[in-house]
Design a protein around this motif. Structure first.
Motif, PDB file in Angstrom:
ATOM      1  N   PHE A 135       0.139   8.812 -12.449  1.00 32.34           N
ATOM      2  CA  PHE A 135       0.307   9.417 -10.921  1.00 32.34           C
ATOM      3  C   PHE A 135       0.969   7.987 -10.217  1.00 32.34           C
ATOM      4  CE2 PHE A 135      -2.491  13.018 -11.281  1.00 32.34           C
ATOM      5  CZ  PHE A 135      -1.596  13.765 -10.485  1.00 32.34           C
ATOM      6  N   ASN A 136       0.909   6.877 -10.475  1.00 34.05           N
ATOM      7  CA  ASN A 136       1.339   5.792  -9.888  1.00 34.05           C
ATOM      8  C   ASN A 136       2.782   6.130  -9.772  1.00 34.05           C
ATOM      9  OD1 ASN A 136       1.470   3.269  -8.794  1.00 34.05           O
ATOM     10  ND2 ASN A 136       2.439   2.532 -10.601  1.00 34.05           N
ATOM     11  N   LYS A 137       3.525   6.361 -10.867  1.00 28.95           N
ATOM     12  CA  LYS A 137       4.941   6.684 -10.876  1.00 28.95           C
ATOM     13  C   LYS A 137       5.182   7.760  -9.894  1.00 28.95           C
ATOM     14  CE  LYS A 137       6.158   3.873 -12.439  1.00 28.95           C
ATOM     15  NZ  LYS A 137       6.554   2.673 -12.006  1.00 28.95           N
ATOM     16  N   GLY A 138       4.481   8.836 -10.107  1.00 33.74           N
ATOM     17  CA  GLY A 138       4.676   9.879  -8.987  1.00 33.74           C
ATOM     18  C   GLY A 138       4.603   9.462  -7.633  1.00 33.74           C
ATOM     19  N   LEU A 139       3.541   8.619  -7.404  1.00 39.46           N
ATOM     20  CA  LEU A 139       3.398   8.056  -5.988  1.00 39.46           C
ATOM     21  C   LEU A 139       4.501   7.305  -5.629  1.00 39.46           C
ATOM     22  CD1 LEU A 139      -0.318   6.766  -5.954  1.00 39.46           C
ATOM     23  CD2 LEU A 139       0.745   9.315  -5.144  1.00 39.46           C
ATOM     24  N   GLU A 140       5.302   6.547  -6.369  1.00 37.38           N
ATOM     25  CA  GLU A 140       6.493   5.779  -6.357  1.00 37.38           C
ATOM     26  C   GLU A 140       7.715   6.388  -6.086  1.00 37.38           C
ATOM     27  OE1 GLU A 140       4.745   1.536  -8.616  1.00 37.38           O
ATOM     28  OE2 GLU A 140       6.561   2.570  -9.294  1.00 37.38           O
ATOM     29  N   VAL A 141       7.668   7.688  -6.725  1.00 40.11           N
ATOM     30  CA  VAL A 141       8.991   8.443  -6.430  1.00 40.11           C
ATOM     31  C   VAL A 141       8.845   9.074  -4.905  1.00 40.11           C
ATOM     32  CG1 VAL A 141       9.765  10.783  -6.722  1.00 40.11           C
ATOM     33  CG2 VAL A 141       8.963   9.344  -8.838  1.00 40.11           C
TER      34      VAL A 141
ATOM     35  N   ASN B 231       0.723  -1.192   0.045  1.00 42.60           N
ATOM     36  CA  ASN B 231       0.076   0.063   0.043  1.00 42.60           C
ATOM     37  C   ASN B 231       0.883   1.342  -0.159  1.00 42.60           C
ATOM     38  OD1 ASN B 231      -1.562   1.927   2.396  1.00 42.60           O
ATOM     39  ND2 ASN B 231      -2.694   1.533   0.614  1.00 42.60           N
ATOM     40  N   LYS B 232       1.200   1.493  -1.332  1.00 42.05           N
ATOM     41  CA  LYS B 232       1.976   3.052  -1.406  1.00 42.05           C
ATOM     42  C   LYS B 232       1.682   4.115  -0.877  1.00 42.05           C
ATOM     43  CE  LYS B 232       1.948   1.679  -5.839  1.00 42.05           C
ATOM     44  NZ  LYS B 232       2.249   1.527  -6.931  1.00 42.05           N
ATOM     45  N   GLU B 233       0.071   4.463  -0.795  1.00 42.81           N
ATOM     46  CA  GLU B 233      -0.536   5.406  -0.242  1.00 42.81           C
ATOM     47  C   GLU B 233       0.067   5.902   1.124  1.00 42.81           C
ATOM     48  OE1 GLU B 233      -1.931   3.039  -1.914  1.00 42.81           O
ATOM     49  OE2 GLU B 233      -3.213   3.500  -3.398  1.00 42.81           O
TER      50      GLU B 233
ATOM     51  N   VAL C 290       7.149  -4.130  -1.197  1.00 41.05           N
ATOM     52  CA  VAL C 290       6.304  -5.233  -1.976  1.00 41.05           C
ATOM     53  C   VAL C 290       6.201  -4.613  -3.535  1.00 41.05           C
ATOM     54  CG1 VAL C 290       4.311  -6.484  -2.534  1.00 41.05           C
ATOM     55  CG2 VAL C 290       5.215  -6.530  -0.335  1.00 41.05           C
ATOM     56  N   ASP C 291       5.923  -3.179  -3.505  1.00 40.35           N
ATOM     57  CA  ASP C 291       5.962  -2.630  -4.962  1.00 40.35           C
ATOM     58  C   ASP C 291       7.128  -2.942  -5.713  1.00 40.35           C
ATOM     59  OD1 ASP C 291       4.783  -0.929  -6.803  1.00 40.35           O
ATOM     60  OD2 ASP C 291       4.867   0.908  -5.413  1.00 40.35           O
ATOM     61  N   SER C 292       7.032  -3.491  -6.823  1.00 37.71           N
ATOM     62  CA  SER C 292       7.977  -4.257  -7.703  1.00 37.71           C
ATOM     63  C   SER C 292       9.059  -3.332  -7.952  1.00 37.71           C
ATOM     64  CB  SER C 292       7.547  -4.746  -9.135  1.00 37.71           C
ATOM     65  OG  SER C 292       6.941  -3.703  -9.769  1.00 37.71           O
ATOM     66  N   GLU C 293       9.029  -2.007  -8.136  1.00 38.50           N
ATOM     67  CA  GLU C 293      10.178  -1.077  -8.190  1.00 38.50           C
ATOM     68  C   GLU C 293      11.035  -0.955  -6.960  1.00 38.50           C
ATOM     69  OE1 GLU C 293       7.000  -0.598  -8.850  1.00 38.50           O
ATOM     70  OE2 GLU C 293       6.758  -0.227 -11.090  1.00 38.50           O
ATOM     71  N   HIS C 294      10.518  -0.897  -6.037  1.00 42.43           N
ATOM     72  CA  HIS C 294      10.902  -0.662  -4.597  1.00 42.43           C
ATOM     73  C   HIS C 294      11.600  -1.984  -4.124  1.00 42.43           C
ATOM     74  CE1 HIS C 294       8.198   2.453  -5.759  1.00 42.43           C
ATOM     75  NE2 HIS C 294       8.967   3.192  -4.727  1.00 42.43           N
TER      76      HIS C 294
END
Ligand code: NDP
Ligand code: MG
Length: 388
Positions: free
Chosen positions: A213-219, A121-123, A146-150
């Protein structure tokens, strides 16, 4: 044996986590499952995994489950159901796989109870990253991405730590509208957004992948997980979703983690870390030609990225406001109230009016989140009248 609570077990990540656990019977046991509305699926999961407790957050769904279930599993419901489910003493690891800012409070509760956090849950980190990471450090609790990038970055940094890194490079698939001009985006529908080229995910994150926005949240998520300055976090569009992300070390070497686009590896690694065990999934086929393409994101069209960097750099409650406005705008887009481009406008206008405030505790988070959502709803109504 890892005793695992899965918050959001009926979702895309939740069901994949259960597949992982199904293949690790000697290593893992489910203590908690939670659903919002899908109680038929939850009941099937209860029969198979025999948890100690479940939580159902939608009141009507909870009443239906209570009316027909007579077994031994404890059922939590009501406003604090996820928090109660997150702190069960028998649990070692809490996987937060609910969608949206509802994940913040149970994650904080799990941290206070000393649970290891497997964070999908990146939020949670976007909206309350300073508080969540500070509480985790105080409690000596690990947050495993768990987010694949992280997860990819975490794997590249293993044995080194973030200090060895000069830059983090997050990969983005580019979503279904890669290469579109702004004018082409005006007419896109929810169904167009849901046709994601490489990943099969829940509805909200799939829309976020279409807006970027997903990538923005991931940054912002990467900033909090790895303690990196925003200027040291880059995004590159990589449509094949094979390179899950990269780390540039101080000497210029770039390390990457590659694999088929499948969430089971990052989920499993968060459950078994530091051990690595086989994942029964397809592997990359090196007997075939593999083309990997990278290009810079079109930030003039996908304003989500500059907006996220700006909110992240302002800090305090600005990323929370960005997240809240985006959640409201995505829901309004899914309901047909506003068009695709209005999602960017809602977030931009909410951020422009936002007065950043410190988030010291849960009460501060609730106050800022409520205010940002109210402002975003006003913005939706205004844009709806303008038919944007
Ligand atoms: P889904 O929409 O598939 O699942 C969401 C889960 O949360 C479901 O179990 C749902 O219950 C539950 N839920 C929904 N609303 C509420 C609520 N108000 N209160 C409590 N529970 C609720 O989402 P995903 O699995 O795709 O995503 C989950 C999280 O993981 C998100 O934060 C996302 O960003 C992140 N993530 C997802 C990835 C993916 O591949 N899917 C990849 C990386 C990160 P029900 O279905 O019963 O109504
Ligand atoms: Mg991701």
């Amino acid at each position: 044996m890892n005793h695992i609570a899965i918050l959001g077990s009926t979702g895309s990540i939740g069901t994949q986590a259960l597949e992982v656990i199904r293949h690790l019977p000697e290593r893992s046991r489910v203590t908690v499952l939670t659903a919002h509305t899908q109680i038929d699926l939850l009941e099937r999961q209860m029969r198979e995994f025999e948890p100690l407790a479940v939580a159902v957050t939608d009141p009507e769904a909870a009443a239906r489950l209570r009316a027909r279930y007579a077994g031994p599993v404890r059922i939590f419901s009501g406003a604090r159901a996820l928090c109660e489910a997150a702190v069960l003493p028998e649990t070692d690891t809490v996987l937060t796989a609910v969608s949206g800012a509802v994940g913040i409070e149970p994650t904080l509760a799990a941290i206070a109870a000393g649970k290891t956090i497997a964070l999908a849950n990146k939020e949670t980190l976007v909206a309350a990253g300073d508080l969540v990471t500070a509480r985790a450090a105080e409690a000596g609790v690990r947050i495993l991405p768990v987010d694949s990038e992280h997860s990819a970055i975490f794997q590249c940094l293993e044995g080194r730590g973030p200090a060895a890194a000069e830059r983090l490079i997050l990969t983005a698939s580019g979503g279904p509208f890669r290469g579109y001009a702004k004018s082409q985006l005006a007419e896109v529908t929810v169904a167009d957004c849901l046709r994601h080229p490489t990943w099969n995910m829940g509805r909200k994150i799939t829309i976020d992948s279409a807006t970027l926005f997903n990538k923005g949240l991931e940054v912002i998520e990467a900033h909090h997980l790895f303690g990196m300055d925003y200027d040291a976090i880059r995004v590159t569009v990589h449509p094949q979703s094979i390179v899950h992300s990269m780390v540039e070390l101080r000497d210029g070497a770039v390390l990457a983690q590659l694999g088929v686009p499948d969430m089971k590896l990052p989920i499993q690694l968060a459950f078994t870390y530091p051990e690595r065990l086989p994942v029964p999934e397809e592997r990359l086929n090196w007997a075939e030609t593999l083309d990997l393409h990278f290009e810079p994101p079109a930030t003039d069209v996908f304003r989500s990225l500059p907006l996220a960097y700006a909110a992240g750099k302002v800090g305090k409650s600005a990323p929370l406001a960005l997240n809240a406005a985006n959640e409201v705008a995505v829901a309004a887009f899914c309901d047909g109230a506003i068009g695709f481009l209005a999602i960017f406008a809602v977030v931009e206008n909410v951020l422009a009016a936002h007065q950043p405030a410190e988030l010291r505790d849960w009460a501060d988070i609730v106050a800022a989140d409520t205010a940002a959502r109210a402002r975003a709803k006003e913005e939706v109504r205004r844009l709806q009248k303008l038919r944007v």
